[in-house]
Motif scaffolding. Structure first.
Motif, short mmCIF file in Angstrom:
data_model
loop_
_atom_site.label_atom_id
_atom_site.label_comp_id
_atom_site.label_asym_id
_atom_site.label_seq_id
_atom_site.Cartn_x
_atom_site.Cartn_y
_atom_site.Cartn_z
N THR A 7 0.77 -1.20 0.00
CA THR A 7 -0.14 -0.05 -0.22
C THR A 7 0.93 1.35 0.11
O THR A 7 0.43 2.08 -0.81
CB THR A 7 -0.88 -0.01 1.28
N SER A 8 1.90 1.06 0.81
CA SER A 8 2.89 2.55 0.98
C SER A 8 3.56 2.45 -0.59
O SER A 8 3.63 3.89 -0.85
CB SER A 8 4.03 2.25 2.12
N GLN A 9 3.76 1.50 -1.17
CA GLN A 9 4.39 1.61 -2.59
C GLN A 9 3.58 2.49 -3.47
O GLN A 9 3.90 3.32 -4.25
CB GLN A 9 4.60 0.17 -3.30
N PHE B 33 -2.54 7.32 -10.35
CA PHE B 33 -3.46 7.75 -9.62
C PHE B 33 -4.67 6.55 -9.75
O PHE B 33 -5.13 6.24 -8.78
CB PHE B 33 -4.02 8.80 -10.30
N TYR B 34 -4.90 5.87 -10.96
CA TYR B 34 -5.76 4.80 -11.07
C TYR B 34 -5.32 3.51 -10.22
O TYR B 34 -6.22 3.04 -9.32
CB TYR B 34 -5.81 4.47 -12.39
N ALA B 35 -4.17 3.24 -10.20
CA ALA B 35 -3.63 2.26 -9.38
C ALA B 35 -3.63 2.35 -7.73
O ALA B 35 -3.96 1.53 -7.17
CB ALA B 35 -2.19 1.95 -9.78
N ALA B 36 -3.57 3.79 -7.36
CA ALA B 36 -3.71 4.07 -6.01
C ALA B 36 -5.14 3.87 -5.58
O ALA B 36 -5.31 3.35 -4.37
CB ALA B 36 -3.19 5.36 -5.85
N PHE C 88 -7.91 -3.17 -2.19
CA PHE C 88 -7.36 -4.45 -1.93
C PHE C 88 -6.53 -4.39 -0.69
O PHE C 88 -6.23 -5.68 -0.21
CB PHE C 88 -6.65 -4.77 -3.17
N GLN C 89 -5.92 -3.53 -0.30
CA GLN C 89 -4.76 -3.64 0.74
C GLN C 89 -5.15 -2.96 1.75
O GLN C 89 -6.22 -3.10 2.49
CB GLN C 89 -3.53 -3.20 0.13
N SER C 90 -4.17 -1.71 2.41
CA SER C 90 -4.26 -1.27 3.98
C SER C 90 -4.29 0.00 3.73
O SER C 90 -3.28 0.77 4.21
CB SER C 90 -3.20 -2.00 4.60
N PRO C 91 -5.41 0.70 3.49
CA PRO C 91 -5.46 2.22 3.20
C PRO C 91 -5.29 2.83 4.72
O PRO C 91 -4.90 4.01 4.70
CB PRO C 91 -6.88 2.55 2.61
N VAL D 202 -2.71 5.38 6.36
CA VAL D 202 -2.53 7.06 6.13
C VAL D 202 -2.86 7.43 7.62
O VAL D 202 -2.41 8.59 7.84
CB VAL D 202 -3.44 7.48 5.05
N TRP D 203 -3.64 6.97 8.31
CA TRP D 203 -3.75 7.54 9.51
C TRP D 203 -3.48 6.76 10.93
O TRP D 203 -3.93 7.22 11.96
CB TRP D 203 -5.47 7.76 9.75
N ASN D 204 -2.95 5.58 10.71
CA ASN D 204 -2.75 4.61 12.03
C ASN D 204 -1.32 4.93 12.29
O ASN D 204 -0.74 4.20 13.45
CB ASN D 204 -2.76 3.26 11.86
N GLY D 205 -0.55 5.71 11.69
CA GLY D 205 0.83 6.22 12.23
C GLY D 205 1.77 5.38 11.75
O GLY D 205 3.06 5.52 12.18
#
Length: 298
Positions: free
Chosen positions: A39-41, A187-190, A196-199, A202-205
Motif C-alpha cells: 500500500t505504501s508503494q 492515480f488509478y492504481a492508488a 485491496f490492501q491497507s489504506p 494513512v491514519w494509523n501512524g
C-alpha cells in the motif's frame, strides 16, 4: 532516440520490479506487513508522480482516450495484490514461477491481438525462459504437496494481470505525454489498491514509524521508474517482445535477495539465470542472423 534504446528501457523497467520482493521482505523484518508495504508503494508512487506532474506540466490532464491508461493502472494494482496473496499460500519460489508465466501469456495476448502465430524465435525463447525460471527459482528442490488451490489461483492471476499490464502499455494515447500517463496510471492504481490492501496506513501512524522509507523506495522502483520506462519502450517494442524482455525481473530478484538478504545462490540457480538471459537475447540474435542471411542471398 535510437531503436536499440527502446528494448533497453523495457529491460531497465523490468529490473526495477525485480528488487521489490526483497524490499518488501526487509519491511517485514522491520515489523510491517506485506500489505502495508504494498500500500505504501502505490500511495507514495502516486505522490511522487503528482509532484513530477505539478513541476513539469500545467493544468488538469485530459482524460480523453485514456482508457488504456486506466486499464494499465488497474492491472498493475491487481498484480501487486494477488501476487502478495499467492505468497501467503505457497513458497515464494513457486509463486515466482507462477508469476513468470506472464512470458507465454503475454505472447498469447500479442498473437491474439495481432491474429498471428508465434514466431520461431519467440517459441525458442520461451522454452529457454521457462526452463531457466524453474532452475533459478529453485523449484526442483521445492515440495509442492499440500499447497491449497487458492495459492495456484492467485499465482496464475498475477501472471495474467501482469501480462495484461504490459499489453495495456503497448497502446499509445494520442496527445498524452509520458509524464501525464505516469500521473494518471499511478492515480488509478492508488485508487484500486485502496480496495485491496491497507489504506489505514494513512491514519494509523505506521508511515511515521518508518514505513515511509520503504514506501519511498518501493514507489520509485515499483511505480515511477517502471511505468515511465514501460510507457516509452513498450509501444515501440511491442507487447510480445516486452513480455520476453521483462523476464530479466527474475535474475534481478534473485541477485537482490542474495546481496541484501544474504540468500545463497546455488549452481542450479546460476544456470537458470543464464538460461533466462539467453532466452531474452535469442530473438534479437536470430533476427540478426536471418537478416544477415537474407542480405547474402540478395
Amino acid at each position: 532516440m535510437k531503436p536499440w534504446m527502446y528494448p533497453l528501457l523495457v529491460v531497465i523497467g523490468a529490473s526495477c520490479y525485480g528488487i521489490l520482493s526483497t524490499i518488501i521482505k526487509l519491511a517485514i523484518q522491520d515489523g510491517f506487513t506485506a500489505s502495508e508495504a504494498v500500500t505504501s508503494q502505490y500511495y507514495t508512487g502516486f505522490l511522487l508522480a503528482l509532484i513530477i506532474y505539478l513541476f513539469t506540466r500545467k493544468g488538469i490532464p485530459t482524460l480523453r482516450g485514456s482508457f488504456p491508461v486506466l486499464l494499465a493502472g488497474l492491472f498493475t494494482a491487481i498484480t501487486g495484490s494477488v501476487y502478495g496473496k499467492s505468497v501467503e499460500y505457497m513458497p515464494a519460489s513457486l509463486a515466482v514461477v507462477l508469476l513468470f508465466q506472464f512470458t507465454w501469456i503475454g505472447m498469447l495476448y500479442d498473437c491474439l491481438a495481432a491474429r498471428r502465430l508465434p514466431k520461431k524465435a519467440e517459441v525458442v525463447s520461451l522454452v529457454f525462459l521457462f526452463g531457466g525460471t524453474v532452475l533459478a527459482a529453485g523449484l526442483i528442490d521445492a515440495d509442492i504437496s499440500g499447497i491449497p488451490w487458492q495459492g495456484w489461483a492467485f499465482g496464475f492471476a498475477a501472471a495474467f494481470s501482469f501480462a495484461a499490464f504490459v499489453m495495456a502499455n503497448q497502446k499509445p494515447v494520442p496527445g498524452m505525454d509520458v509524464v501525464t500517463r505516469l500521473f494518471l496510471m499511478s492515480f488509478y492504481a492508488a485508487i484500486a489498491i485502496t480496495f485491496f490492501q491497507s489504506p489505514e496506513i494513512v491514519w494509523n501512524g505506521k508511515l511515521g514509524e518508518g514505513l515511509w522509507i520503504y514506501g519511498a523506495i518501493l514507489g520509485v522502483f515499483g511505480i515511477v521508474l517502471p511505468i515511465f520506462l514501460f510507457s516509452v519502450g513498450v509501444p515501440k517494442v511491442g507487447g510480445g517482445m516486452s513480455s520476453i524482455l521483462s523476464a530479466v525481473e527474475l535474475p534481478v530478484a534473485i541477485l537482490a535477495s542474495m546481496l541484501l538478504l544474504g540468500e545463497r545462490l546455488t549452481w542450479l540457480q546460476f544456470t537458470g539465470i543464464f538460461l533466462v538471459l539467453s532466452g531474452m537475447i535469442l530473438p534479437a540474435l536470430l533476427q540478426r542472423f536471418a537478416l544477415s542471411g537474407k542480405r547474402q542471398l540478395e
